[in-house]
Enzyme design. Structure first.
Site, PDB file in Angstrom:
ATOM      1  N   LYS A   1      27.720  25.710  26.083  1.00 22.57           N
ATOM      2  CA  LYS A   1      26.936  25.622  27.313  1.00 22.57           C
ATOM      3  C   LYS A   1      27.086  26.919  28.094  1.00 22.57           C
ATOM      4  CE  LYS A   1      27.590  24.567  31.421  1.00 22.57           C
ATOM      5  NZ  LYS A   1      26.683  25.553  32.069  1.00 22.57           N
TER       6      LYS A   1
ATOM      7  N   GLY B   1      35.541  31.484  33.036  1.00 21.59           N
ATOM      8  CA  GLY B   1      34.911  31.259  34.329  1.00 21.59           C
ATOM      9  C   GLY B   1      35.952  31.315  35.430  1.00 21.59           C
ATOM     10  N   SER B   2      35.693  30.597  36.507  1.00 24.78           N
ATOM     11  CA  SER B   2      36.576  30.710  37.668  1.00 24.78           C
ATOM     12  C   SER B   2      37.799  29.801  37.549  1.00 24.78           C
ATOM     13  CB  SER B   2      35.799  30.367  38.932  1.00 24.78           C
ATOM     14  OG  SER B   2      35.400  29.017  38.876  1.00 24.78           O
TER      15      SER B   2
ATOM     16  N   GLU C   1      40.038  31.494  30.258  1.00 23.63           N
ATOM     17  CA  GLU C   1      39.957  32.911  30.665  1.00 23.63           C
ATOM     18  C   GLU C   1      39.365  32.939  32.063  1.00 23.63           C
ATOM     19  OE1 GLU C   1      41.048  35.434  29.087  1.00 23.63           O
ATOM     20  OE2 GLU C   1      41.298  34.750  27.020  1.00 23.63           O
TER      21      GLU C   1
ATOM     22  N   CYS D   1      35.394  40.348  35.210  1.00 21.48           N
ATOM     23  CA  CYS D   1      36.704  39.805  35.557  1.00 21.48           C
ATOM     24  C   CYS D   1      37.772  40.898  35.574  1.00 21.48           C
ATOM     25  CB  CYS D   1      37.076  38.713  34.576  1.00 21.48           C
ATOM     26  SG  CYS D   1      36.985  39.278  32.864  1.00 21.48           S
TER      27      CYS D   1
ATOM     28  N   GLU E   1      39.491  36.771  44.753  1.00 15.86           N
ATOM     29  CA  GLU E   1      38.547  37.464  43.881  1.00 15.86           C
ATOM     30  C   GLU E   1      37.192  37.522  44.588  1.00 15.86           C
ATOM     31  OE1 GLU E   1      36.989  35.453  40.316  1.00 15.86           O
ATOM     32  OE2 GLU E   1      37.409  37.289  39.219  1.00 15.86           O
TER      33      GLU E   1
HETATM   34  P1  NAD Z   1      32.203  29.188  37.015  1.00 19.77           P
HETATM   35  O1  NAD Z   1      33.589  28.688  36.831  1.00 19.77           O
HETATM   36  O2  NAD Z   1      31.463  28.770  38.216  1.00 19.77           O
HETATM   37  O3  NAD Z   1      31.288  28.775  35.790  1.00 19.77           O
HETATM   38  C1  NAD Z   1      31.611  29.102  34.459  1.00 19.77           C
HETATM   39  C2  NAD Z   1      30.963  28.104  33.526  1.00 19.77           C
HETATM   40  O4  NAD Z   1      31.544  26.816  33.738  1.00 19.77           O
HETATM   41  C3  NAD Z   1      29.464  27.924  33.750  1.00 19.77           C
HETATM   42  O5  NAD Z   1      28.833  27.735  32.509  1.00 19.77           O
HETATM   43  C4  NAD Z   1      29.412  26.669  34.591  1.00 19.77           C
HETATM   44  O6  NAD Z   1      28.186  25.984  34.495  1.00 19.77           O
HETATM   45  C5  NAD Z   1      30.538  25.864  33.984  1.00 19.77           C
HETATM   46  N1  NAD Z   1      31.086  24.806  34.853  1.00 19.77           N
HETATM   47  C6  NAD Z   1      31.100  24.752  36.216  1.00 19.77           C
HETATM   48  N2  NAD Z   1      31.678  23.609  36.629  1.00 19.77           N
HETATM   49  C7  NAD Z   1      32.040  22.924  35.517  1.00 19.77           C
HETATM   50  C8  NAD Z   1      32.676  21.666  35.303  1.00 19.77           C
HETATM   51  N3  NAD Z   1      33.058  20.888  36.313  1.00 19.77           N
HETATM   52  N4  NAD Z   1      32.894  21.282  34.027  1.00 19.77           N
HETATM   53  C9  NAD Z   1      32.534  22.061  32.992  1.00 19.77           C
HETATM   54  N5  NAD Z   1      31.910  23.253  33.144  1.00 19.77           N
HETATM   55  C10 NAD Z   1      31.687  23.679  34.388  1.00 19.77           C
HETATM   56  O7  NAD Z   1      32.296  30.766  36.897  1.00 19.77           O
HETATM   57  P2  NAD Z   1      31.113  31.798  37.090  1.00 19.77           P
HETATM   58  O8  NAD Z   1      30.853  31.911  38.557  1.00 19.77           O
HETATM   59  O9  NAD Z   1      30.004  31.483  36.160  1.00 19.77           O
HETATM   60  O10 NAD Z   1      31.791  33.138  36.544  1.00 19.77           O
HETATM   61  C11 NAD Z   1      32.540  33.991  37.327  1.00 19.77           C
HETATM   62  C12 NAD Z   1      34.011  33.753  37.106  1.00 19.77           C
HETATM   63  O11 NAD Z   1      34.346  33.927  35.741  1.00 19.77           O
HETATM   64  C13 NAD Z   1      34.874  34.741  37.843  1.00 19.77           C
HETATM   65  O12 NAD Z   1      35.957  34.070  38.419  1.00 19.77           O
HETATM   66  C14 NAD Z   1      35.361  35.685  36.758  1.00 19.77           C
HETATM   67  O13 NAD Z   1      36.557  36.356  37.019  1.00 19.77           O
HETATM   68  C15 NAD Z   1      35.492  34.756  35.607  1.00 19.77           C
HETATM   69  N6  NAD Z   1      35.496  35.507  34.350  1.00 19.77           N
HETATM   70  C16 NAD Z   1      36.652  35.589  33.616  1.00 19.77           C
HETATM   71  C17 NAD Z   1      36.674  36.307  32.428  1.00 19.77           C
HETATM   72  C18 NAD Z   1      37.915  36.426  31.590  1.00 19.77           C
HETATM   73  O14 NAD Z   1      37.794  36.739  30.419  1.00 19.77           O
HETATM   74  N7  NAD Z   1      39.104  36.209  32.119  1.00 19.77           N
HETATM   75  C19 NAD Z   1      35.509  36.928  31.984  1.00 19.77           C
HETATM   76  C20 NAD Z   1      34.369  36.829  32.757  1.00 19.77           C
HETATM   77  C21 NAD Z   1      34.364  36.097  33.927  1.00 19.77           C
END
Ligand code: NAD
Length: 488
Positions: A179, A232-233, A254, A288, A392
């Site tokens: 997803k 993600g976050s 991650e 990130c 962040e």
């Molecule tokens: P996010 O956590 O909002 O979303 C990431 C993904 O998770 C999306 O596909 C989203 O739809 C999904 N998601 C959201 N809520 C969910 C839930 N309750 N259950 C399952 N899936 C869910 O993050 P974002 O805003 O899309 O991305 C930015 C963040 O990602 C930043 O914090 C950044 O640092 C981090 N990031 C980390 C890395 C790494 O490798 N460490 C790389 C890139 C981005």
């Protein structure tokens, strides 16, 4: 308007090798114009259920193929994406807001490389064997794919990060339900069109589009998905951990960062300054690994600041499809507002804004007036405890502060909840090693930034994540190991 709706791109889920329409859709915006240009399926339980079933059905055949057979298919897929590189880059830039240059030189080439890299690395893993002569025994390990892998990726590097998960998962013999972020789904959908031609059997890669709350959570809660790889976050990771706990799922997380750059007075500033501008503002600061706290040793602080701001001001913000532009649009109106609010808060706390937001004029071409743009912004005279130095921001904003001693700067650099990536600039090799060892950070780059060897572990400490990805680490995550003992 009519002209508008005619041009809308409508995505479909990809389940069991077929494109399947969805009953409801989410609007997706072009961040550089502010227009809705695409409809993304708003999938939920039902769609996830169908995708997991297709992935389960495909598992016996895919998992029993030899690594070489899978490797050839992955290489073919890499070739097909590379053949369409320009179309993918254009789509990524339009969907995400990033510059066409970045999409062309970083995102899509890396997506291609992800498939080639794991196509190769899967051929080179060996398992372990030990002997126990006194017991007349030998032991060995065997590894097998786990089953249906759930993959969830963010919006900042859409195809790059999605393929960083799909490639190792299927190379190891798993089947997947992925997803992508609902804000950046287009390139994943484009990739689905190439899977059959590459020889990926139906059901091996299923993509379900939609929001995290509906589609993402349905995947995380599905009892037949034993493993979730998430980027993600940190906040979402906590939710995923909670929701998956009743099933004891294997998780790779991650997450975010608040990455420091530590610049000692013997650093080569001619290298350090352009690289630190890049590490702060590349991809609109939406990586990130981006630097957001710059610690500069007192003796060179004023000179650094002057030259750093001058260099940051050279970065052009504007239409992402203009090849001379360095900073494109941020992902969404809401995110732009959030990033701007950090700058406002810093100002209210008495910090100084040296360039960018609220200080310099932002001139945009006529077609981009409603886009989500922001100038690269440098903040100084900011306290370590302030939210701009702790949270962040994930935008083109960086803070510069002075330090005196090595001991002091290590403590301050480690004084946040995150621990993803750090950079250290110094000509003193002893100091570089010493500092690198003491930083709480999954990655430390010295005298460079973002140079990656995919063979080695990638991931964060503390609130930046759990687990590592990379050749060996991804192999271990995406396989289940068994120890077998033979008495002879
Ligand atoms: P996010 O956590 O909002 O979303 C990431 C993904 O998770 C999306 O596909 C989203 O739809 C999904 N998601 C959201 N809520 C969910 C839930 N309750 N259950 C399952 N899936 C869910 O993050 P974002 O805003 O899309 O991305 C930015 C963040 O990602 C930043 O914090 C950044 O640092 C981090 N990031 C980390 C890395 C790494 O490798 N460490 C790389 C890139 C981005």
């Amino acid at each position: 308007t009519m002209a508008h709706s005619k041009a809308l791109l409508v995505l479909e889920n990809f389940i069991g090798g077929k494109f399947v329409p969805c009953s409801s859709y989410i609007d997706s915006y072009n961040p550089s114009t502010g227009d809705v240009y695409c409809k993304v399926p708003d999938s939920g339980k039902e769609e996830v259920e169908a995708a997991v079933k297709a992935a389960k059905d495909a598992f016996p055949i895919w998992s029993s193929k030899s690594p070489l057979e899978r490797s050839q298919i992955l290489n073919k897929l890499a070739d097909l994406i590379e053949h369409d590189l320009e179309a993918f880059a254009q789509a990524e830039s339009k969907d995400q807001g990033k510059t066409i240059t970045f999409a062309r030189t970083v995102d899509i080439p890396r997506a291609v490389h992800n498939f080639r890299f794991f196509a190769s690395s899967i051929l080179h893993h060996v398992t372990e064997c030990t002997e126990m002569p006194s017991m007349g025994c030998m032991h060995y390990t065997s590894r097998a794919p786990v089953g249906v892998a759930g993959l969830i990726s963010p919006w900042n590097l859409p195809l790059y990060l999605l393929t960083w998960k799909i490639a190792p998962a299927i190379a190891c013999g798993n089947t997947v339900v992925a997803k992508p972020s609902e804000m950046t789904s287009v390139t994943a959908w484009m990739m689905c069109k190439l899977l059959e031609k590459a020889g990926v059997p139906p059901g091996v890669v299923n993509i379900v589009f939609g929001t995290g709350a509906k589609a993402g959570e349905a995947l995380v809660c599905h009892p037949d998905v034993p493993l979730i790889s998430f980027t993600g976050s940190t906040l979402t990771a906590q939710r995923i951990t909670e929701k998956s706990a009743p099933h004891c799922k294997r998780l790779s997380l991650e997450l975010g960062g608040k990455n420091p750059a530590i610049i000692f007075d013997d650093a080569d500033l001619s290298q350090c300054i352009p690289t630190t501008v890049r590490s702060s503002f590349a991809n609109q600061g939406e990586i990130c690994l981006c630097t957001s706290r710059i610690f500069v040793q007192r003796g060179i602080y004023n000179e650094f600041l002057k030259r750093f701001v001058a260099e940051a001001k050279k970065w052009k913000t504007g239409n992402p499809s203009d090849p001379t532009v360095n900073i494109g649009a941020l992902i969404s109106k809401e995110h732009l507002q959030k990033v701007r609010n950090y700058v406002k808060k810093a100002q209210a706390e008495g910090a100084r804004i040296l360039c960018g937001e609220g200080v310099d004029p932002l001139a945009l071409p006529p077609g981009n007036q409603k886009g989500y743009f922001m100038l690269p912004t440098v903040i100084t005279e900011v306290k370590d405890e302030s939210c701009c130095m702790q949270e962040e921001i994930f935008g083109p904003v960086t803070c510069v502060v002075a330090f005196d001693t090595e001991e002091e700067v290590i403590k301050r650099a480690n004084g946040v909840k995150y621990g993803l990536a750090a950079t250290v600039w110094s000509g003193n090799v002893g100091r570089v090693h010493r500092v690198a060892h003491r930083l709480q950070s999954g990655l430390v780059w010295t005298n460079c930034w973002l140079v990656r060897d995919l063979n080695l572990p990638f991931g964060g400490m503390k609130a930046s994540g759990i687990g590592r990805e990379g050749a060996k680490d991804s192999y271990e995550f995406f396989t289940e190991v068994k120890t077998i003992t033979i008495k002879h």
